[in-house]
Structure formats: structure tokens, C-alpha cells
Design an enzyme around this catalytic site. Structure first.
Site, PDB file in Angstrom:
ATOM      1  NE  ARG A 120      33.339  47.056 -63.526  1.00 19.42           N
ATOM      2  CZ  ARG A 120      32.476  46.978 -62.043  1.00 19.42           C
ATOM      3  NH1 ARG A 120      31.725  45.780 -62.136  1.00 19.42           N
ATOM      4  NH2 ARG A 120      32.965  47.290 -61.625  1.00 19.42           N
TER       5      ARG A 120
ATOM      6  CB  CYS B  26      33.850  50.218 -64.264  1.00 19.94           C
ATOM      7  SG  CYS B  26      34.930  50.604 -64.914  1.00 19.94           S
TER       8      CYS B  26
END
Lengths: 289, 340
Positions: free
Chosen positions: A244, A239
């Protein structure tokens, strides 16, 4: 939850409520917003600051073995404790903490399905500002096992050879290079775009409205069928700074059950700044912002 | 309550209390200035910009409320209900997620009454609004709501305010404008009856925007109870909008006050027109309307096409002053000539 490849890595909020006082079960909150814990948290939980306690700002790296040992010992966490991690933004940094704890060999670690938002919105789930203190422990971490951590040279090689599934879990605007980072974020890059060969599957496609993970069938549909992740190949999720993608790493490894999944925590803040690293950017012909 | 005019006629000695009269706009305190049937916000007719001779169009100027927006109504009603339940004190204040206007109304009312107030707001709220909240005496907590889009993640500001209300319930109570029926009641008790009276029951259309939806739901309930034929036309900004306080349908799930059955027509308007139209309203009609009013005006303009007849009322929620930076962003030419 029972259908997941490894259902033992998740607990429900109801299970958490029933086990707030259980010996050997410890709750750890890790948020994007480091003010959230102080505003209110699960009784008995401890808060970990991802920016200062899970990263080594001097080496620009994840926390070292010694730093992790010191952190967990300070919170009175024992090696055989079952750690229940939860946090805001549907467990972004809780998943990052889960990944780090696994790298350092903590055996019993789970995410609370739905994270902080689910707990908050259930009437029977209490929050407190009381900070419980625990006697200092002597936590002993293992050497970092890097099997599930991708470093940039490996990622460049996998991208060039197209020998792995690269899953970019950022928002479509970040993937296409329309923006370099979500609004308000200080960690950015020189260029917008994505690693050549990556497929864009935003992390949020894996979660339901209430913050819990989608069913196994839905997850397989999203990642394997729609996005074309080939289970026979290694998979690398990335990410912007690796939190994430920890969430998606968790989904791919533990919920779907792929054999070889890595998190590239250097992610776009590393790759996007790297000299000599080609990018793809659909909205421009040259590799520039 | 202020004395009625007849009280003045029979009085020979004037005390400060006796000269109080909403007719003369003399109020004994700021609470008396809050709107209602006896003290309505003005309706001003649209003239130059009205494209339809058979349709009479009014703007209801909600910025004439004491704290500058329609949110004074909901804020006053919500505080009244909390006071009735003895939920507020000098040590137990209000926490509320707000894009600005509700927070400002709550903060100002709470301050005067001696209640603490913490406003939790998204970072995208203009600095001017944040400063206004501080000026009114509120503590601020600013949340980054736009980290990475996620269905169901909810607004960070709403969840943070809920956290305070749940974890620190001895210090905070959360009115929760998105779910509080008093937000609807405020418009059933004040805005609706005001419009009905001001138009002598001739209103045929009302034009409103969607935010918490207290206004649209309350207005629709009251006006349709007076005349089921009254048409309620709601406007929403197009996706990706930057109109503070408004919500696109895709963002409406946080509002429990939204009732689609009460809305006769829902128009999606290009949000850029909010800014363009409100500037036009200022220049052609002298109405210093904010961007949400520009959006509503576009809705009225579209609905008036094809020779409509009737009397329409647009709810102009607040004025332009808080948003000058946003206008400069939309129209960079406004900055021409602003430097020596």
C-alpha cells in the site's frame, strides 16, 4: 492526468485497449488475490504472484536481481519493453511491482490508471483466461538502486530526529493500534500502533470511486495541506508489508512530484516486531498490544 | 400447476398428480412449493411483544420458503428469466456474489435443474452458510473483502464474480442480484400480492431491511399501486454492523435497485439490537427469526410509538439457525452450560 508531475507513468484503460497488440508493450497483472489472474485477465497479459515471485521468502526481502531477471526472462520481457502494470485493490501490488522494477532500473514502466476494477467494469474491455506464452528473453537488471528504499535503521533515525515526513498509509484502525492488521491477514506484528511522528493518510484517500487517482490539486490538498507533508524534507511512506505504501510512494513521487520519497517496505511487520523500537499508540499509555 | 379443489370434487380416481394441492401442502416438485398468491408464506401476528394495542403487527415468515429465505423468490425469478433466454445449460452455469441466502437459493434451484453454480462470497459469511452452499452443490470462492477500506473499491466478491462472467462467458452467466430487475419483479409478482391478499387490502405499513433492495423496491411498487397511502419503512443497521445480507446506506451504492423515492421512512438501528430482538422474538413469540428480522422488528417498534393505528407487516427474511455462532459472539453467556 496531464497535470501530474510525471504524466508518463500512467496510461488510461482506453489507451491500454488500443495497445493490446502493440509491439514492445507488455501487460503485467499483479494482484493481492493471486486467484484473480486465473479467473480472467487482460488478453496478452502475464500474471506475477507477489508472494512467491516478488519476494524472497528465504531472505525475507524483495526479489533479488537474479530472481527478477529470471522472472522477467521467463515471461519473455525485454529490457526495452514498456511494461503496463495493473492489478486488483486499485493497483496495490501493481504499484509494489512498479517500485521494484524502478529499483532495478527498468526504464519504461507505467500503471494502468484505475487498475483491474476499472477495466472489469467497462463494457468494451475484454477479459480472457487464455494464457499467452512468449519466447524466453534475456532480461538484464541493474544493481538495485536503494535511493528510494528506506531501511529500518534509517526510519528509526528519521523518526527520532523528526527530520522527515513519515506517512503511514494504513487504515485508521491500524494506525491507532485498534487492530494490528486488516482482517484475514496473516502477516502481523507483536504490537499495534505507529512509528512516532507519523501522519496517517490512508492510501485510499488518493483514489476516486472508479479506482483512478485523484487530480493533482486534490492530491496536493490531501498530502501537503491537510496532512502537512513538507516538500522540503525527505518523505518515507510505510504500511504493513510495503505494497500500500508503494501506492502512496507512487503518488508522492510521480503525481505530486516530491523530490525525495522512499518506500519503507519492511513497514509495520518489521517495525512493530522490533525490539527497542518505540511506537506511538493513542489508545494506550504503554507500548503493548 | 396443481389442480384446483373443484378438480378433486369431480374426480373419482385419485392419481398422485390429482392429489396435488397447495391447500393441503402436497406438491409435485420443489418448484411448485415456491411462493405466490396461491401459496403464500405465512403471516403470524405479534402478540406479547406488540407495544401498541391499536396497531396490528404481523411477521411474514420467509424462512418457510423451500430453501429457507426470502431469496428463493428472486432466485427463482432470475433463473426463470435466464432460462427464457436460453442462457443456462449443463455446461453453462451460474456465478453470483452472495452473502449466503441468494447463493443457497440459486445453488439449490440450479442443482435440481442440472446447472453448475459458483458462489463468490465474502470471507465474513458464517461457516454454516458456506457449508450449506457446498451441501447444495455449489462451488465456493471466498474473497477477503475487508483488506483495507477504500471508497470505490467495491466488493471483492462482486468484482470476482463479474470477472468469471466476463472472462468465462461460455461457462458462466451472472444473474447479478444487485442490478437484476427480476429481483424486483419477484416481489411485484409474489410478495406484494401475497401481503395484499393476506391482509384483505388492509395493510398500512410494511417494514423491510435493505440488502440488494429488490424486496423493498418491489414491495413498495406493488403495494403503493394498490394503495398509495401504504407506508414503506426501511431499516438499516448502524455502521460497522455484522448482520449478514444487510447493507448500511454507505454500502448501498452497489445496489442499482435502491430507489429512495419509494421509501417513506428510513431508520438506522443499532445493529446489536438485531441480535437482542430476534432472541426475544424466539422466546416470546416462538418466532425463530434471524438477526435481520430483529432489526426490522426494532424499526416497527419505533414506528409504532405514539399510538399508531393500522396493520403492519414485517418481512422476516430468514431464521436463526444459520447464525448461532454470531449469537454466541454477541452473547457469550449463551455458551454457559454447553459443555459437560
Amino acid at each position: 492526468m496531464a497535470d501530474y508531475a510525471d504524466p508518463n507513468v500512467l496510461v488510461t484503460t482506453d489507451w491500454a485497449l488500443e495497445n493490446l497488440e502493440t509491439e514492445g508493450v507488455r501487460f503485467v497483472e499483479i494482484d493481492v488475490d493471486n486467484n484473480a489472474f486465473d479467473a480472467g485477465h487482460i488478453p496478452g497479459s502475464v500474471g506475477i504472484n507477489w508472494a512467491t515471485e516478488l519476494n524472497d521468502p528465504v531472505n525475507r526481502d524483495i526479489v533479488s536481481r537474479e530472481q527478477l531477471e529470471s522472472l522477467l526472462s521467463r515471461h519473455g520481457i525485454q529490457n526495452d519493453d514498456t511494461l503496463i502494470l495493473y492489478g486488483d485493490n486499485n493497483n496495490w501490488f501493481a504499484a509494489f511491482g512498479f517500485w521494484i522494477l524502478k529499483l532495478y532500473g527498468h526504464e519504461h514502466v507505467k500503471l494502468m490508471n484505475g487498475g483491474r476494477v476499472k477495466w472489469l467494469n467497462e463494457d468494451d474491455k475484454p477479459l480472457t483466461t487464455d494464457q499467452k506464452t512468449f519466447p524466453t528473453a534475456h532480461y538484464s537488471a541493474q544493481e538495485m538502486d536503494t535511493t528510494e528504499r528506506a531501511l529500518v535503521l534509517e526510519v528509526m533515525q528519521l523518526s527520532a530526529n523528526r527530520t522527515a515526513n513519515l506517512v503511514d498509509v494504513r487504515s485508521p484502525d491500524e494506525f491507532t493500534g485498534k487492530v494490528i492488521a486488516p482482517p484475514g491477514m496473516t502477516e502481523t506484528a507483536q504490537r499495534g500502533g505507529h512509528i512516532p511522528g507519523a501522519a496517517n493518510v490512508p492510501w485510499s484517500t488518493a483514489v476516486n470511486q472508479d479506482g483512478t487517482f485523484k487530480s493533482l490539486d486534490e492530491l496536493k490538498q490531501i498530502y501537503l495541506e491537510t496532512a502537512g507533508v513538507d516538500p522540503s524534507k525527505p518523505t518515507v511512506a510505510y504500511c504493513r508489508i510495503g505494497e500500500r505504501s508503494s501506492h502512496t510512494w507512487f503518488v508522492l513521487k510521480y503525481l505530486i512530484g516530491l523530490a525525495n520519497v522512499k518506500n519503507y517496505d519492511g513497514s509495520w511487520t518489521e517495525y512493530g516486531n522490533l525490539i527497542g523500537a518505540p511506537i506511538e499508540k493513542p489508545t494506550a499509555t504503554t507500548a503493548s498490544v | 400447476m396443481p389442480p384446483s379443489p373443484s378438480d378433486h370434487e369431480t374426480s373419482h380416481t385419485s392419481t398422485p398428480e390429482q392429489i396435488s394441492s397447495t391447500d393441503q401442502r402436497v406438491y409435485q416438485d420443489i418448484f411448485e412449493m415456491l411462493p405466490g398468491v396461491d401459496n403464500p408464506t405465512p403471516l403470524v401476528r405479534i402478540n406479547q411483544l406488540n407495544p401498541c394495542e391499536t396497531f396490528t403487527l404481523y411477521a411474514k415468515l420467509e424462512w418457510m420458503n423451500p430453501f429457507g429465505s426470502i431469496k428463493d423468490r428472486a432466485a427463482a425469478q432470475m433463473i426463470k428469466a435466464l432460462e427464457a433466454n436460453q442462457e443456462l445449460s449443463a455446461t453453462r452455469g451460474i456465478v453470483e456474489p452472495t452473502s449466503g441466502n441468494t447463493g443457497l437459493s440459486l445453488a439449490a434451484l440450479a442443482s435440481v435443474k442440472g446447472y453448475p453454480m459458483r458462489a463468490v462470497l465474502p470471507n465474513k459469511v458464517p461457516l454454516t452458510k458456506k457449508l450449506l452452499l457446498r451441501l447444495a452443490g455449489a462451488e465456493l470462492q471466498v474473497i477477503n473483502d475487508e483488506l483495507c477500506p477504500a471508497p470505490g473499491l467495491g466488493d471483492g466478491s462482486i468484482n470476482m464474480a463479474k470477472t468469471y462472467a466476463k472472462a468465462q462467458s461460455t461457462r458462466y452467466v451472472m444473474p447479478n442480484q444487485y442490478e437484476n430487475q427480476n429481483n424486483v419483479e419477484a416481489h411485484i409478482e409474489t410478495t406484494g400480492p401475497e401481503i395484499w391478499n393476506q391482509t384483505s387490502g388492509q395493510v398500512t405499513h410494511v417494514f423491510v431491511s435493505l440488502g440488494t433492495c429488490g424486496t423493498v423496491t418491489g414491495l413498495a411498487k406493488f403495494l403503493k399501486s394498490q394503495n398509495p397511502e401504504v407506508r414503506v419503512i426501511a431499516v438499516q443497521p448502524s455502521e460497522g454492523h455484522d448482520v449478514p445480507g444487510l447493507r448500511n446506506i454507505s454500502q448501498l451504492e452497489v445496489s442499482k435497485l435502491y430507489d429512495a423515492d419509494l421509501i417513506d421512512e428510513l431508520l438506522e438501528i443499532d445493529f446489536r439490537l438485531a441480535y437482542q430482538n430476534s432472541m426475544e422474538l424466539f422466546r416470546k413469540e416462538g418466532l425463530r427469526a434471524g438477526p435481520s428480522s430483529g432489526l426490522i422488528f426494532e424499526g416497527a417498534r419505533q414506528a409504532m410509538k405514539s399510538g399508531a393505528e393500522g396493520v403492519g407487516v414485517m418481512i422476516f427474511c430468514d431464521d436463526i439457525f444459520k447464525y448461532t455462532d454470531s449469537y454466541a459472539r454477541h452473547f457469550p453467556e449463551l455458551l454457559d452450560g454447553t459443555e459437560p
